[in-house]
Design a protein around this motif. Structure first.
Motif, PDB file in Angstrom:
ATOM      1  N   GLY A   1       0.725  -1.364  -0.153  1.00 18.43           N
ATOM      2  CA  GLY A   1      -0.010  -0.090  -0.040  1.00 18.43           C
ATOM      3  C   GLY A   1       0.860   1.381   0.096  1.00 18.43           C
ATOM      4  O   GLY A   1       0.285   2.489  -0.347  1.00 18.43           O
ATOM      5  N   ASP A   2       2.215   0.923   0.098  1.00 18.98           N
ATOM      6  CA  ASP A   2       3.093   2.356   0.327  1.00 18.98           C
ATOM      7  C   ASP A   2       3.153   3.040  -0.971  1.00 18.98           C
ATOM      8  O   ASP A   2       2.922   2.531  -2.029  1.00 18.98           O
ATOM      9  CB  ASP A   2       4.282   1.874   0.834  1.00 18.98           C
TER      10      ASP A   2
ATOM     11  N   VAL B   1       7.240  -8.145  -1.614  1.00 22.94           N
ATOM     12  CA  VAL B   1       6.277  -7.397  -2.200  1.00 22.94           C
ATOM     13  C   VAL B   1       6.566  -7.322  -3.675  1.00 22.94           C
ATOM     14  O   VAL B   1       7.885  -7.541  -3.965  1.00 22.94           O
ATOM     15  CB  VAL B   1       6.168  -6.167  -1.502  1.00 22.94           C
ATOM     16  N   THR B   2       5.701  -6.583  -4.595  1.00 27.41           N
ATOM     17  CA  THR B   2       6.006  -6.183  -6.049  1.00 27.41           C
ATOM     18  C   THR B   2       6.082  -4.567  -5.750  1.00 27.41           C
ATOM     19  O   THR B   2       5.018  -4.050  -5.451  1.00 27.41           O
ATOM     20  CB  THR B   2       5.013  -6.894  -6.871  1.00 27.41           C
ATOM     21  N   LEU B   3       6.960  -4.070  -6.491  1.00 27.51           N
ATOM     22  CA  LEU B   3       6.899  -2.740  -6.727  1.00 27.51           C
ATOM     23  C   LEU B   3       6.342  -2.380  -8.114  1.00 27.51           C
ATOM     24  O   LEU B   3       6.834  -2.945  -9.101  1.00 27.51           O
ATOM     25  CB  LEU B   3       8.208  -1.899  -6.608  1.00 27.51           C
ATOM     26  N   VAL B   4       5.373  -1.397  -8.191  1.00 28.18           N
ATOM     27  CA  VAL B   4       4.912  -1.004  -9.656  1.00 28.18           C
ATOM     28  C   VAL B   4       5.336   0.419  -9.707  1.00 28.18           C
ATOM     29  O   VAL B   4       5.219   1.376  -9.103  1.00 28.18           O
ATOM     30  CB  VAL B   4       3.268  -1.068  -9.665  1.00 28.18           C
ATOM     31  N   ILE B   5       6.223   0.542 -10.884  1.00 31.09           N
ATOM     32  CA  ILE B   5       6.637   1.876 -11.258  1.00 31.09           C
ATOM     33  C   ILE B   5       6.131   2.378 -12.668  1.00 31.09           C
ATOM     34  O   ILE B   5       6.027   1.712 -13.508  1.00 31.09           O
ATOM     35  CB  ILE B   5       8.192   1.507 -11.473  1.00 31.09           C
TER      36      ILE B   5
ATOM     37  N   ILE C   1       6.010  11.172  -7.436  1.00 31.12           N
ATOM     38  CA  ILE C   1       5.608   9.738  -6.901  1.00 31.12           C
ATOM     39  C   ILE C   1       5.603   9.222  -8.073  1.00 31.12           C
ATOM     40  O   ILE C   1       5.326   9.705  -9.157  1.00 31.12           O
ATOM     41  CB  ILE C   1       4.225   9.935  -6.493  1.00 31.12           C
ATOM     42  N   ILE C   2       6.315   8.063  -8.174  1.00 29.91           N
ATOM     43  CA  ILE C   2       6.689   7.244  -9.156  1.00 29.91           C
ATOM     44  C   ILE C   2       5.842   6.045  -9.235  1.00 29.91           C
ATOM     45  O   ILE C   2       6.189   5.263 -10.016  1.00 29.91           O
ATOM     46  CB  ILE C   2       8.214   7.096  -9.487  1.00 29.91           C
ATOM     47  N   GLY C   3       5.305   5.492  -8.199  1.00 27.33           N
ATOM     48  CA  GLY C   3       4.640   4.082  -8.151  1.00 27.33           C
ATOM     49  C   GLY C   3       4.136   3.760  -6.881  1.00 27.33           C
ATOM     50  O   GLY C   3       3.943   4.644  -5.882  1.00 27.33           O
ATOM     51  N   GLU C   4       3.727   2.593  -6.607  1.00 24.76           N
ATOM     52  CA  GLU C   4       3.431   1.849  -5.239  1.00 24.76           C
ATOM     53  C   GLU C   4       4.007   0.645  -4.933  1.00 24.76           C
ATOM     54  O   GLU C   4       4.663  -0.024  -5.829  1.00 24.76           O
ATOM     55  CB  GLU C   4       1.805   2.009  -5.465  1.00 24.76           C
ATOM     56  N   VAL C   5       3.706   0.178  -3.743  1.00 21.51           N
ATOM     57  CA  VAL C   5       3.992  -1.127  -3.159  1.00 21.51           C
ATOM     58  C   VAL C   5       2.853  -2.075  -3.300  1.00 21.51           C
ATOM     59  O   VAL C   5       1.736  -1.609  -2.653  1.00 21.51           O
ATOM     60  CB  VAL C   5       4.577  -1.301  -2.083  1.00 21.51           C
ATOM     61  N   CYS C   6       2.772  -2.964  -3.844  1.00 23.77           N
ATOM     62  CA  CYS C   6       1.583  -4.109  -3.726  1.00 23.77           C
ATOM     63  C   CYS C   6       1.990  -5.500  -3.421  1.00 23.77           C
ATOM     64  O   CYS C   6       3.206  -5.826  -3.178  1.00 23.77           O
ATOM     65  CB  CYS C   6       0.969  -4.225  -5.468  1.00 23.77           C
ATOM     66  N   GLU C   7       1.043  -6.253  -3.250  1.00 21.95           N
ATOM     67  CA  GLU C   7       1.030  -7.485  -2.899  1.00 21.95           C
ATOM     68  C   GLU C   7       2.114  -8.336  -3.957  1.00 21.95           C
ATOM     69  O   GLU C   7       2.086  -8.143  -5.212  1.00 21.95           O
ATOM     70  CB  GLU C   7      -0.111  -8.227  -2.855  1.00 21.95           C
ATOM     71  N   LYS C   8       2.671  -9.452  -3.484  1.00 23.05           N
ATOM     72  CA  LYS C   8       3.642 -10.092  -4.337  1.00 23.05           C
ATOM     73  C   LYS C   8       2.915 -10.706  -5.515  1.00 23.05           C
ATOM     74  O   LYS C   8       1.737 -11.340  -5.214  1.00 23.05           O
ATOM     75  CB  LYS C   8       4.440 -11.157  -3.511  1.00 23.05           C
ATOM     76  N   GLU C   9       3.235 -10.254  -6.796  1.00 25.80           N
ATOM     77  CA  GLU C   9       2.562 -10.768  -7.828  1.00 25.80           C
ATOM     78  C   GLU C   9       3.239 -12.076  -8.551  1.00 25.80           C
ATOM     79  O   GLU C   9       4.420 -11.655  -9.362  1.00 25.80           O
ATOM     80  CB  GLU C   9       2.346  -9.522  -8.771  1.00 25.80           C
ATOM     81  N   PHE C  10       3.165 -12.979  -8.417  1.00 25.01           N
ATOM     82  CA  PHE C  10       3.668 -14.267  -9.171  1.00 25.01           C
ATOM     83  C   PHE C  10       5.203 -14.261  -8.321  1.00 25.01           C
ATOM     84  O   PHE C  10       5.425 -14.188  -7.105  1.00 25.01           O
ATOM     85  CB  PHE C  10       3.613 -14.246 -10.266  1.00 25.01           C
ATOM     86  N   ASP C  11       6.132 -14.519  -9.347  1.00 21.30           N
ATOM     87  CA  ASP C  11       7.405 -14.235  -8.925  1.00 21.30           C
ATOM     88  C   ASP C  11       8.132 -13.142  -9.423  1.00 21.30           C
ATOM     89  O   ASP C  11       9.245 -13.004  -9.572  1.00 21.30           O
ATOM     90  CB  ASP C  11       8.291 -15.568  -9.731  1.00 21.30           C
TER      91      ASP C  11
END
Length: 340
Positions: free
Chosen positions: A164-165, A238-242, A324-334
Motif C-alpha cells: 500500500g505504500d 512485495v512487488t513494486l509497481v513503477i 511519486i513514481i509508483g506503489e508497493v503491492c502484494e507479491k505478484e507471482f514471481d
C-alpha cells in the motif's frame, strides 16, 4: 595533464556490477557481534553499530574517479555521494575522512581543488572533516569514509516497504546517460549543468523532511540504477509497481537514451536484473533510463499512503523535481517489479 582524460571510467558508473559483487561477498566470514545491527549481508546502504539504547553509529565509505572536468566540482559530487548513505538510513552525518588517490605527475593544485570541493559539502552537511588517507595512483580518485548517528529504533532499512505504500523519488534520472554524452562531446550545456547540479545536491534536505512521515523503507539510487535498487527494496515479499510516465528526468536524458548513450555499468545492471523484470512493454529508451547508473542520485522512499502526498509536498519545497513514481503491492507471482 588533462584531469578527466586520465580516467577510464568515472563516478558510480565505475562500480563493480551487483552480480559480481554478491559473488565476492558470499564466502566472507559472518560477524557474531550482536551490536552490529546492519552489515554487508543485508545489502543495505551502510553499516550500523549500536552503542546504547538510544544511539547507533552509521558507517559508510564511497570513492570513485572523476566524471566531470572541474576538480572542485568533482570534489563536491564525490562528497555528496559518500554522505548519501547516512541520510538514506535516517541518520545525521557526524564527520568524514578523506580518501585520496592522485597521480604523482599531475598538477597538485587540482588535488587542492578536489579537497576544497569536498570540504564545502561536508561543511554544508554541518559535519566535520576529521582527517583522511592519500596515496599516489595512476588515476585520480576521491571520496569519503563517513560516520553518522541514528537512534537504533529509527533506522530506515532499504528492504522493509509495506503493501500500500507510495514510492517517491527525490532526484531526476539520467546522470549516467548525460555524462556518457558529455564524454563524447554530444551533451548540451543545459543537460550537463542540470546533471552537475543534481549530483552536487545533498540528500540531507529530503532526509530531514522524511523524518516527519511514515517512511517504511528508503535507499539512495546510485550506481546500480533505479531498477536494481528497487529490486533490493522489494526483496522477496512485495512487488513494486513503477510508472515510467511519472519518472522525473534530467533535460535531454530521454534523447540520449534514444541515441544509445548507454554505459557499461548500465549494461551490467541490465544483465543482473532483466531476468526478474518484464521489459517487453517498455520502450528501449526508458529501459536504458531505468538501468542508468546514477552518481549521487536521489532517495527512493516507500511512504505510508495516508501521508505520501503531504510528504512529497514537504520534500518539494527544497527538491522540486521529487515525484511519486509508483506503489508497493502484494507479491505478484514471481515478479518483484512491474513497470507500466
Amino acid at each position: 595533464m588533462d584531469f578527466l582524460s586520465q580516467c577510464t571510467s568515472g563516478g558510480c558508473g565505475a562500480k563493480i556490477g551487483p552480480h559480481e559483487l554478491s559473488g565476492f561477498l558470499r564466502n566472507l566470514p559472518k560477524s557474531t557481534d550482536e551490536n552490529l545491527l546492519v552489515d554487508f549481508n543485508a545489502s543495505d546502504d551502510a553499516a550500523v553499530y549500536q552503542l546504547s539504547d538510544t544511539l547507533a553509529l552509521i558507517s559508510t565509505v564511497d570513492f570513485f574517479s572523476p566524471m566531470v572536468e572541474d576538480p572542485r566540482t568533482f570534489g563536491r559530487i564525490a562528497a555528496a555521494n559518500a554522505m548519501s548513505d547516512v541520510y538514506a538510513m535516517g541518520g545525521n552525518v557526524l564527520y568524514a575522512l578523506n580518501l585520496v588517490c592522485f597521480p604523482e605527475k599531475m598538477e597538485k593544485q587540482k588535488l587542492s581543488e578536489i579537497l576544497i570541493g569536498g570540504a564545502e559539502k561536508i561543511q554544508e552537511a554541518q559535519a566535520s572533516l576529521a582527517g583522511g588517507h592519500s596515496i599516489y595512483d595512476h588515476e585520480p580518485k576521491y571520496g569519503l569514509a563517513v560516520t553518522g548517528q541514528v537512534d537504533p529504533q529509527k533506522i530506515i532499512h532499504n528492504n522493509t516497504p509495506k503493501i500500500g505504500d507510495v514510492l517517491i523519488l527525490t532526484k531526476a534520472l539520467g546522470v549516467g546517460l548525460i555524462q556518457s554524452a558529455a564524454r563524447g562531446g554530444l551533451a548540451s550545456k543545459i543537460a550537463e549543468t542540470a546533471a552537475i547540479h543534481s549530483m552536487e545536491r545533498l540528500n540531507k534536505y529530503a532526509a530531514e523532511k522524511m523524518r516527519d512521515f511514515p517512511v517504511h523503507a528508503c535507499t539512495d539510487v546510485t550506481g546500480f540504477g533505479l531498477l536494481v535498487h528497487a529490486l533490493e527494496m522489494a526483496g522477496d515479499t512485495v512487488t513494486l509497481v513503477i510508472d515510467t510516465e511519472q519518472l522525473p528526468l534530467l533535460p535531454e536524458a530521454y534523447h540520449y537514451a534514444e541515441e544509445f548513450m548507454a554505459t557499461a555499468a548500465g549494461q551490467r545492471n541490465r544483465q543482473f536484473a532483466e531476468q526478474n523484470i518484464d521489459l517487453s512493454f517498455i520502450s528501449p529508451a526508458f529501459q536504458e533510463i531505468l538501468f542508468d547508473p546514477q552518481t549521487s542520485g536521489g532517495l527512493l522512499l516507500s511512504v505510508g499512503p495516508e501521508k505520501a502526498v503531504e510528504c512529497l509536498a514537504a520534500i518539494q519545497k527544497d527538491d522540486p523535481v521529487a515525484a511519486i513514481i509508483g506503489e508497493v503491492c502484494e507479491k505478484e507471482f514471481d515478479r518483484s517489479i512491474v513497470i507500466l
